[in-house]
Design an enzyme around this catalytic site. Structure first.
Site, PDB file in Angstrom:
ATOM      1  N   LYS A  14       0.832  -1.210   0.000  1.00  0.00           N
ATOM      2  CA  LYS A  14       0.000   0.000   0.000  1.00  0.00           C
ATOM      3  C   LYS A  14       0.869   1.263   0.000  1.00  0.00           C
ATOM      4  O   LYS A  14       0.671   2.165  -0.796  1.00  0.00           O
ATOM      5  CB  LYS A  14      -0.918   0.013   1.244  1.00  0.00           C
ATOM      6  CG  LYS A  14      -1.784  -1.237   1.370  1.00  0.00           C
ATOM      7  CD  LYS A  14      -2.684  -1.203   2.603  1.00  0.00           C
ATOM      8  CE  LYS A  14      -1.956  -1.218   3.942  1.00  0.00           C
ATOM      9  NZ  LYS A  14      -1.268  -2.498   4.252  1.00  0.00           N
ATOM     10  N   ARG A  88      -9.806   0.319   8.978  1.00  0.00           N
ATOM     11  CA  ARG A  88      -9.369  -1.034   9.308  1.00  0.00           C
ATOM     12  C   ARG A  88     -10.425  -1.800  10.097  1.00  0.00           C
ATOM     13  O   ARG A  88     -10.193  -2.950  10.435  1.00  0.00           O
ATOM     14  CB  ARG A  88      -8.116  -0.958  10.168  1.00  0.00           C
ATOM     15  CG  ARG A  88      -6.801  -1.219   9.407  1.00  0.00           C
ATOM     16  CD  ARG A  88      -5.700  -0.935  10.396  1.00  0.00           C
ATOM     17  NE  ARG A  88      -4.472  -1.623  10.190  1.00  0.00           N
ATOM     18  CZ  ARG A  88      -3.393  -1.085   9.622  1.00  0.00           C
ATOM     19  NH1 ARG A  88      -3.448   0.104   9.086  1.00  0.00           N
ATOM     20  NH2 ARG A  88      -2.275  -1.765   9.586  1.00  0.00           N
TER      21      ARG A  88
HETATM   22  P1  ADP Z   1       1.277  -1.837   7.689  1.00  0.00           P
HETATM   23  O1  ADP Z   1       1.686  -0.844   6.648  1.00  0.00           O
HETATM   24  O2  ADP Z   1       2.337  -2.835   7.964  1.00  0.00           O
HETATM   25  O3  ADP Z   1      -0.061  -2.416   7.434  1.00  0.00           O
HETATM   26  P2  ADP Z   1       0.636   0.447   9.329  1.00  0.00           P
HETATM   27  O4  ADP Z   1       1.784   1.378   9.252  1.00  0.00           O
HETATM   28  O5  ADP Z   1      -0.555   0.751   8.496  1.00  0.00           O
HETATM   29  O6  ADP Z   1       1.147  -1.034   9.056  1.00  0.00           O
HETATM   30  O7  ADP Z   1       0.136   0.329  10.838  1.00  0.00           O
HETATM   31  C1  ADP Z   1       1.038   0.093  11.900  1.00  0.00           C
HETATM   32  C2  ADP Z   1       0.245  -0.022  13.205  1.00  0.00           C
HETATM   33  O8  ADP Z   1      -0.448   1.191  13.482  1.00  0.00           O
HETATM   34  C3  ADP Z   1      -0.850  -1.088  13.218  1.00  0.00           C
HETATM   35  O9  ADP Z   1      -0.356  -2.373  13.553  1.00  0.00           O
HETATM   36  C4  ADP Z   1      -1.795  -0.543  14.293  1.00  0.00           C
HETATM   37  O10 ADP Z   1      -1.281  -0.770  15.599  1.00  0.00           O
HETATM   38  C5  ADP Z   1      -1.735   0.949  14.041  1.00  0.00           C
HETATM   39  N1  ADP Z   1      -2.759   1.412  13.065  1.00  0.00           N
HETATM   40  C6  ADP Z   1      -2.518   1.989  11.864  1.00  0.00           C
HETATM   41  N2  ADP Z   1      -3.663   2.313  11.244  1.00  0.00           N
HETATM   42  C7  ADP Z   1      -4.665   1.927  12.074  1.00  0.00           C
HETATM   43  C8  ADP Z   1      -6.091   1.969  11.990  1.00  0.00           C
HETATM   44  N3  ADP Z   1      -6.719   2.481  10.913  1.00  0.00           N
HETATM   45  N4  ADP Z   1      -6.798   1.466  13.040  1.00  0.00           N
HETATM   46  C9  ADP Z   1      -6.187   0.972  14.122  1.00  0.00           C
HETATM   47  N5  ADP Z   1      -4.861   0.877  14.262  1.00  0.00           N
HETATM   48  C10 ADP Z   1      -4.083   1.357  13.239  1.00  0.00           C
HETATM   49  P1  ADP Z   2       2.285  -1.828   3.221  1.00  0.00           P
HETATM   50  O1  ADP Z   2       2.276  -0.319   3.174  1.00  0.00           O
HETATM   51  O2  ADP Z   2       1.058  -2.417   2.579  1.00  0.00           O
HETATM   52  O3  ADP Z   2       2.525  -2.379   4.589  1.00  0.00           O
HETATM   53  P2  ADP Z   2       4.839  -1.598   1.753  1.00  0.00           P
HETATM   54  O4  ADP Z   2       4.497  -0.741   0.589  1.00  0.00           O
HETATM   55  O5  ADP Z   2       5.586  -0.969   2.875  1.00  0.00           O
HETATM   56  O6  ADP Z   2       3.495  -2.329   2.307  1.00  0.00           O
HETATM   57  O7  ADP Z   2       5.646  -2.870   1.207  1.00  0.00           O
HETATM   58  C1  ADP Z   2       6.134  -3.884   2.077  1.00  0.00           C
HETATM   59  C2  ADP Z   2       7.468  -4.418   1.546  1.00  0.00           C
HETATM   60  O8  ADP Z   2       7.247  -5.136   0.320  1.00  0.00           O
HETATM   61  C3  ADP Z   2       8.494  -3.328   1.214  1.00  0.00           C
HETATM   62  O9  ADP Z   2       9.771  -3.790   1.577  1.00  0.00           O
HETATM   63  C4  ADP Z   2       8.347  -3.148  -0.313  1.00  0.00           C
HETATM   64  O10 ADP Z   2       9.583  -2.771  -0.911  1.00  0.00           O
HETATM   65  C5  ADP Z   2       7.949  -4.558  -0.769  1.00  0.00           C
HETATM   66  N1  ADP Z   2       7.009  -4.539  -1.917  1.00  0.00           N
HETATM   67  C6  ADP Z   2       5.973  -3.684  -2.116  1.00  0.00           C
HETATM   68  N2  ADP Z   2       5.308  -3.986  -3.259  1.00  0.00           N
HETATM   69  C7  ADP Z   2       5.947  -5.083  -3.792  1.00  0.00           C
HETATM   70  C8  ADP Z   2       5.734  -5.872  -4.978  1.00  0.00           C
HETATM   71  N3  ADP Z   2       4.715  -5.636  -5.816  1.00  0.00           N
HETATM   72  N4  ADP Z   2       6.582  -6.915  -5.182  1.00  0.00           N
HETATM   73  C9  ADP Z   2       7.590  -7.173  -4.322  1.00  0.00           C
HETATM   74  N5  ADP Z   2       7.856  -6.458  -3.210  1.00  0.00           N
HETATM   75  C10 ADP Z   2       7.037  -5.419  -2.927  1.00  0.00           C
END
Ligand code: ADP
Ligand code: ADP
Ligand code: ZN
Length: 215
Positions: A14, A88
């Site tokens: 994302k 979420r």
């Molecule tokens: P990822 O990109 O790995 O999905 P995020 O950066 O979106 O993780 O979120 C990291 C943490 O922040 C989550 O594990 C949760 O604790 C909190 N968080 C983020 N967005 C939300 C949300 N919309 N509702 C509740 N908790 C959230």
């Molecule tokens: P999210 O915001 O959903 O938690 P991220 O954008 O931070 O996810 O991506 C998580 C990890 O996966 C990062 O290390 C990123 O470089 C890698 N990644 C993201 N998109 C792809 C893809 N299409 N193929 C392989 N690796 C990816």
């Protein structure tokens, strides 16, 4: 096309895609995860309150994140908003619908990025970001340049998230399936769900999103 939600489990890609849309389509990224990490870094009361919950991988309360989003929506966005990691839960989705309608805005697409758990573990455990500009890297698929300098801003500050470990990820995935995945049905019923294969390459996913957005 304007306001979109990127929906998917932790590591789905994302943030990676949101950055591209910000750079090329003048959209504004609203990542509640980033906002919560900023609050922690700034040492605010709210930041202190959520630190332990985030480290464990549990969701913080709806009230907190809805408040954060409400505040940012006021600023408006010429190119539209990208909701990244929000909503979420079903109450968050209802709150967003209300906030948008109060401001005469609507959601144009909810893009579900489908990635299986095995790939998520690999992605999250190899993830790092630039401490200065937030560029997202991966140890195997998108490593830092040999020079150690960020491709985007030249910084050498590598950041890793404390919650990007196997145990916290397991909790985050459970939270996703239990509380967030019901949103797939919710938006399907509203008629704006679009799905894409998040296992495809970063460029391919980018193209799918452009196609969905009609640009
Ligand atoms: P990822 O990109 O790995 O999905 P995020 O950066 O979106 O993780 O979120 C990291 C943490 O922040 C989550 O594990 C949760 O604790 C909190 N968080 C983020 N967005 C939300 C949300 N919309 N509702 C509740 N908790 C959230
Ligand atoms: P999210 O915001 O959903 O938690 P991220 O954008 O931070 O996810 O991506 C998580 C990890 O996966 C990062 O290390 C990123 O470089 C890698 N990644 C993201 N998109 C792809 C893809 N299409 N193929 C392989 N690796 C990816
Ligand atoms: Zn950088």
């Amino acid at each position: 096309m304007r306001n979109i939600i990127l929906l998917g489990p932790p590591g789905a890609g994302k943030g990676t895609q949101a950055r591209y849309l910000v750079d090329t389509k003048q959209m504004v990224q609203l990542s509640t995860g980033d906002m919560l990490r900023d609050a922690q870094a700034a040492g605010t009361e709210m930041g202190k309150k959520v630190a332990a919950i985030m480290a464990e991988g549990k969701l913080v309360t709806d009230q907190i994140v809805i408040g954060l989003i409400r505040e940012k929506l006021q600023d408006g966005a010429e190119g539209g908003f990208i909701f990244d990691g929000f909503p979420r839960t079903l109450p968050q989705a209802d709150a967003l619908a209300k906030l948008l309608s109060d401001m005469d805005m609507k959601l144009d697409a909810v893009i579900e990025m489908q990635v299986d758990d095995e790939a998520l573990v690999a992605r999250v455990s190899g993830r790092s970001t630039c401490g200065q500009c937030g560029e997202v890297y991966h140890d195997e698929t998108k490593p830092w340049p040999e020079s150690g300098e960020c491709i985007n801003c030249g910084s050498t500050q590598v950041k890793r998230r404390p919650d990007d470990n196997a145990e916290s990820l397991k909790t985050r995935l459970n939270e996703y399936y239990k509380k967030t995945s019901p949103l797939i049905g919710y938006y399907y019923a509203k008629g704006n769900l679009q799905r894409l294969d998040g296992l495809a390459s970063i460029d391919e996913v980018r193209e799918s999103i452009s196609w969905i957005m009609g640009t």
